[in-house]
Design a protein around this motif. Structure first.
Motif, mmCIF file in Angstrom:
data_model
loop_
_atom_site.group_PDB
_atom_site.id
_atom_site.type_symbol
_atom_site.label_atom_id
_atom_site.label_comp_id
_atom_site.label_asym_id
_atom_site.label_seq_id
_atom_site.Cartn_x
_atom_site.Cartn_y
_atom_site.Cartn_z
ATOM 1 N N MET A 169 -27.210 57.996 49.885
ATOM 2 C CA MET A 169 -27.454 56.690 49.264
ATOM 3 C C MET A 169 -26.603 55.636 49.956
ATOM 4 S SD MET A 169 -27.463 57.651 45.289
ATOM 5 C CE MET A 169 -28.900 58.318 44.528
ATOM 6 N N THR A 170 -27.123 55.092 51.019
ATOM 7 C CA THR A 170 -26.341 54.134 51.807
ATOM 8 C C THR A 170 -26.901 52.719 51.743
ATOM 9 O OG1 THR A 170 -27.621 54.723 53.766
ATOM 10 C CG2 THR A 170 -25.555 55.913 53.402
ATOM 11 N N GLU A 171 -28.082 52.552 51.199
ATOM 12 C CA GLU A 171 -28.702 51.223 51.152
ATOM 13 C C GLU A 171 -29.204 50.924 49.748
ATOM 14 O OE1 GLU A 171 -31.850 51.123 53.983
ATOM 15 O OE2 GLU A 171 -30.657 52.113 55.509
ATOM 16 N N SER A 172 -29.156 49.702 49.351
ATOM 17 C CA SER A 172 -29.670 49.116 48.110
ATOM 18 C C SER A 172 -30.024 50.124 47.008
ATOM 19 C CB SER A 172 -30.864 48.219 48.401
ATOM 20 O OG SER A 172 -31.920 48.939 48.971
ATOM 21 N N VAL A 173 -29.010 50.500 46.242
ATOM 22 C CA VAL A 173 -29.184 51.428 45.130
ATOM 23 C C VAL A 173 -29.215 50.618 43.840
ATOM 24 C CG1 VAL A 173 -28.211 53.381 43.888
ATOM 25 C CG2 VAL A 173 -27.995 53.263 46.381
ATOM 26 N N ARG A 174 -30.245 50.800 43.036
ATOM 27 C CA ARG A 174 -30.383 50.112 41.752
ATOM 28 C C ARG A 174 -30.380 51.174 40.664
ATOM 29 N NH1 ARG A 174 -32.996 45.251 39.915
ATOM 30 N NH2 ARG A 174 -32.100 44.342 41.770
ATOM 31 N N PHE A 175 -29.603 50.952 39.622
ATOM 32 C CA PHE A 175 -29.498 51.896 38.517
ATOM 33 C C PHE A 175 -29.893 51.199 37.220
ATOM 34 C CE2 PHE A 175 -26.350 54.121 35.530
ATOM 35 C CZ PHE A 175 -27.272 55.092 35.182
#
Length: 148
Positions: free
Chosen positions: A28-34
């Motif tokens: 998970m190295t780019e734009s993670v949305r939770f």
């Protein structure tokens, strides 16, 4: 759905334990949305990701529209009955007890300038909601369920 490794299937639904065992967060190295749904373990997930170097944007409690490209979207889920019981217990903890309460009542006993910082849900051991703030909810929890 998570792509845990580039060689694995691109969309795979994983349990939390499998996610951590496989170290999926490393990909998970780019734009993670939770999208953090309340009382589903999301706080633990969010802080664990941050501790492992994942930069994640958390939306809680009402998700917003996705702006821009999101490479990873996480949503926590939990058994609905367990989630309801957890939410009920959490709310009952936040209300001041009728007898023997040691915590400061919010907002009546908290200085006006400190009210944003010292809310019961942020410091449940030190502050509690005065029942006048949410009278119907307090009545249900305190009278119907006798504070327990």
């Amino acid at each position: 759905f998570v792509q845990c490794r580039k060689s694995w299937p691109s969309q795979e639904c994983l349990t939390a334990s499998t996610f951590w065992e496989r170290q999926c967060y490393l990909n998970m190295t780019e734009s993670v949305r939770f999208y953090h749904l309340g009382k589903g373990g999301g706080g633990t997930i969010f802080f664990s990701l941050r501790e492992n170097g994942v930069v994640v944007q958390r939306d809680h409690p009402r998700p917003k529209l996705l702006n821009g490209l999101v490479s990873t979207l996480l949503i926590n889920i939990r058994d609905p009955v367990d989630r309801f019981v957890s939410a009920f217990n959490w709310r009952s903890l936040l209300f001041c007890q009728r007898d023997g309460e040691h915590r400061k009542k919010y907002p009546s006993e908290v200085d006006h300038k400190d009210r944003r910082r010292y809310q019961p849900h942020l410091h449940p051991g030190d502050f509690c909601f005065d029942e006048s703030l949410y009278p119907k909810e307090a009545e249900i929890i305190q009278k119907l369920y006798n504070d327990d």
